[in-house]
Design an enzyme around this catalytic site. Structure first.
Site, PDB file in Angstrom:
ATOM      1  N   ARG A  69       0.946  -0.949  -0.395  1.00 56.02           N
ATOM      2  CA  ARG A  69       0.091   0.018   0.577  1.00 56.02           C
ATOM      3  C   ARG A  69       1.170   0.832   0.039  1.00 56.02           C
ATOM      4  O   ARG A  69       2.354   1.116   0.260  1.00 56.02           O
ATOM      5  CB  ARG A  69      -1.504  -0.080   1.253  1.00 56.02           C
ATOM      6  N   GLY A  70      -0.024   2.267   0.109  1.00 57.38           N
ATOM      7  CA  GLY A  70       1.152   3.712  -0.698  1.00 57.38           C
ATOM      8  C   GLY A  70       1.691   3.964  -1.249  1.00 57.38           C
ATOM      9  O   GLY A  70       1.621   3.031  -2.384  1.00 57.38           O
ATOM     10  N   ALA A  71       0.869   4.869  -2.374  1.00 60.62           N
ATOM     11  CA  ALA A  71       0.823   5.106  -3.283  1.00 60.62           C
ATOM     12  C   ALA A  71       1.761   5.263  -4.407  1.00 60.62           C
ATOM     13  O   ALA A  71       1.582   4.612  -5.173  1.00 60.62           O
ATOM     14  CB  ALA A  71       0.227   7.061  -3.968  1.00 60.62           C
TER      15      ALA A  71
ATOM     16  N   ARG B 166      -7.216   0.000  -6.721  1.00 62.39           N
ATOM     17  CA  ARG B 166      -7.536   1.005  -5.174  1.00 62.39           C
ATOM     18  C   ARG B 166      -7.764   2.284  -6.051  1.00 62.39           C
ATOM     19  O   ARG B 166      -7.240   3.138  -6.906  1.00 62.39           O
ATOM     20  CB  ARG B 166      -6.333   1.329  -4.276  1.00 62.39           C
TER      21      ARG B 166
ATOM     22  N   ASP C 164      -1.791  10.926  -2.536  1.00 60.82           N
ATOM     23  CA  ASP C 164      -2.063   9.428  -3.143  1.00 60.82           C
ATOM     24  C   ASP C 164      -2.676  10.018  -4.385  1.00 60.82           C
ATOM     25  O   ASP C 164      -2.355  10.002  -5.638  1.00 60.82           O
ATOM     26  CB  ASP C 164      -3.620   9.061  -2.577  1.00 60.82           C
TER      27      ASP C 164
ATOM     28  N   ASN D 130      -4.934  12.128   0.677  1.00 61.48           N
ATOM     29  CA  ASN D 130      -4.322  11.699   1.489  1.00 61.48           C
ATOM     30  C   ASN D 130      -5.419  11.491   2.524  1.00 61.48           C
ATOM     31  O   ASN D 130      -6.662  10.928   2.466  1.00 61.48           O
ATOM     32  CB  ASN D 130      -2.926  11.968   2.055  1.00 61.48           C
ATOM     33  N   LYS D 131      -4.383   9.881   3.133  1.00 60.01           N
ATOM     34  CA  LYS D 131      -5.266   9.039   4.244  1.00 60.01           C
ATOM     35  C   LYS D 131      -6.136   9.827   5.177  1.00 60.01           C
ATOM     36  O   LYS D 131      -5.693  11.104   5.637  1.00 60.01           O
ATOM     37  CB  LYS D 131      -4.110   8.736   5.116  1.00 60.01           C
TER      38      LYS D 131
HETATM   39  O1  MRU Z   1      -4.582   3.733   2.547  1.00 66.03           O
HETATM   40  P1  MRU Z   1      -3.152   3.377   2.339  1.00 66.03           P
HETATM   41  O2  MRU Z   1      -2.393   2.582   3.028  1.00 66.03           O
HETATM   42  O3  MRU Z   1      -2.476   3.159   1.078  1.00 66.03           O
HETATM   43  O4  MRU Z   1      -2.654   5.154   2.207  1.00 66.03           O
HETATM   44  C1  MRU Z   1      -1.450   5.580   2.444  1.00 66.03           C
HETATM   45  C2  MRU Z   1      -1.404   7.444   2.397  1.00 66.03           C
HETATM   46  O5  MRU Z   1      -2.399   7.904   2.387  1.00 66.03           O
HETATM   47  C3  MRU Z   1      -0.338   7.030   2.681  1.00 66.03           C
HETATM   48  O6  MRU Z   1       0.037   9.100   2.962  1.00 66.03           O
HETATM   49  C4  MRU Z   1       0.154   8.480   0.703  1.00 66.03           C
HETATM   50  O7  MRU Z   1      -0.189   7.131   0.369  1.00 66.03           O
HETATM   51  C5  MRU Z   1       1.686   9.037   0.553  1.00 66.03           C
HETATM   52  S1  MRU Z   1       2.740   7.447   0.620  1.00 66.03           S
HETATM   53  C6  MRU Z   1       4.179   8.182   0.173  1.00 66.03           C
END
Ligand code: MRU
Length: 377
Positions: free
Chosen positions: A54-56, A97, A251, A261-262
């Site tokens: 996970r993470g963009a 996603r 993201d 973002n989250k």
């Molecule tokens: O749902 P996730 O864990 O994929 O969400 C991740 C985030 O929101 C991060 O802050 C974002 O992807 C930036 S990662 C460098």
């Protein structure tokens, strides 16, 4: 980054078997470190959807490797026309996603390479090379974000005369969210490595607790002082001068600088604006969606299952990881994965090309090739 002295990336191909990619499965962290083997598009799509990765930026890298796996002869994705298989894989991976833009960006890039190939043999080689290039570029971009963001921490450290610089971060925008280094954490690691006193307030980040599980683990492994806080604590800390800088990832960032973002990031930005605390979003160019402007209206927000809100997982005293329900049996949950922070609440953006205001003019100054009106030499 190193785990027990061994350098790791979050995703890497087998050096010999062309149909095999390895990932760090992030679900069991921080209690267990598990490496998972991925051999098919379906397995990669599942790993993205169910958040093994996970993470963009990492979602983008994983989608790229998923595309490469689609046409490996040893893989289980079936025979038939390789370009059709590639297009099928693109559809499957892009739908995993919806909020992060990176997988669409990576899939389009891989498709373009595939379309330019004359044969399946050539495509197999070129797609693997391209996936590796996407990973290597992400590592370089995150390292550059670290160098540019370091300046902010240095300036605050100089003002504070040796007292620790307190950085608040949300979710996990660390090396686990990328191929290495991280986006929001890259300046923090750079500052720590340079000997600057830095301390991180880590939002737990309900409902999946990426802050508590992943960011706290990462920072701890690297020796960066940090404190875990409930998601609602940031405003109080800011009112009392206990946060010098907010640093988060993204993201998807629109061309006018709105940042998805989250979920919960927007509330932190509101509190930061109210208290005069600088709030920066760190992102590689692969996270910019040049086709969208108004993030609140135009960015698709992922809605996940309600069980992630109704249940929590943790390590029980007997050493077993257990899941418990935290609400009455019939209570329903709503699980919006992301929110959008409008550009006006951001102090700036940190990209691999430097810092800029969160605005179209700021982004275009760093990425002039994206300006439709400009003539590039
Ligand atoms: O749902 P996730 O864990 O994929 O969400 C991740 C985030 O929101 C991060 O802050 C974002 O992807 C930036 S990662 C460098």
């Amino acid at each position: 980054m190193k785990i027990n002295g061994i350098p790791y990336r979050t995703i890497w191909p087998d050096p010999v078997a062309t149909g095999l990619v390895r990932i760090i499965d992030q679900r069991p962290l921080p209690h267990r470190f598990v490496v998972e083997e991925i051999r098919s598009v379906r397995a990669m799509a599942e790993a993205i959807r169910e958040m093994h990765v996970r993470g963009a930026p990492l979602i983008g890298a994983a989608a790229a490797w998923g595309m490469a796996l689609a046409i490996q002869p040893s893989g289980p994705d079936g025979a038939g026309d390789w370009l059709i298989r590639l297009k099928d894989a693109a559809r499957e991976l892009e739908s995993t996603r919806p909020t992060a833009v990176n997988q669409a960006w990576a899939v389009e890039r891989m498709l373009a390479v595939g379309r330019a190939c004359a044969s399946s043999e050539q495509a197999r080689v070129r797609l693997r090379e391209e996936a590796q290039r996407i990973c290597d570029e992400d590592v370089a971009a995150c390292a550059a974000i670290g160098r540019h963001g370091l300046r902010l921490i240095q300036e605050i450290a100089a003002r504070k005369g040796g007292a620790p610089v307190n950085v608040l971060t949300h979710c996990n925008a660390g090396w686990l969210a990328c191929v290495d280094h991280g986006t929001a954490t890259a300046p923090i690691y750079a500052a720590h490595n340079a000997g600057l006193p830095v301390h991180v307030w880590v939002d737990e980040t309900r409902p999946r607790n990426q802050g508590a599980k992943l960011t706290a683990w990462e920072l701890g492994e690297h020796g960066v002082p940090h404190t875990l806080i409930p998601d609602n604590a940031g405003g109080h800390l800011m009112q009392h001068g206990l946060v010098d800088l907010c640093l988060v990832g993204a993201d998807r960032v629109t061309r006018q600088g709105d940042a998805a973002n989250k979920i919960g990031t927007y509330l932190k930005a509101l509190a930061a604006a109210d208290n005069g605390v600088p709030f920066y979003v760190a992102l590689p160019a692969s996270t910019i969606d040049w086709s969208r402007r108004d993030g609140v209206r135009e960015i698709p927000i992922e809605s996940r299952g309600e069980e992630e809100v109704r249940f929590m997982e943790g390590l029980a005293p007997d050493g077993e990881v257990r899941t418990v329900r935290i609400c009455p049996e019939n209570t329903r949950g709503a699980n919006y994965g992301f929110d959008v922070t409008p550009a006006r609440l951001l102090t700036g953006l940190i990209t691999e090309r430097g810092l800029c205001p969160a605005a179209a003019a700021g982004l275009l100054a760093l990425f002039p090739e994206r300006d439709p009106g400009a003539t590039i030499a």
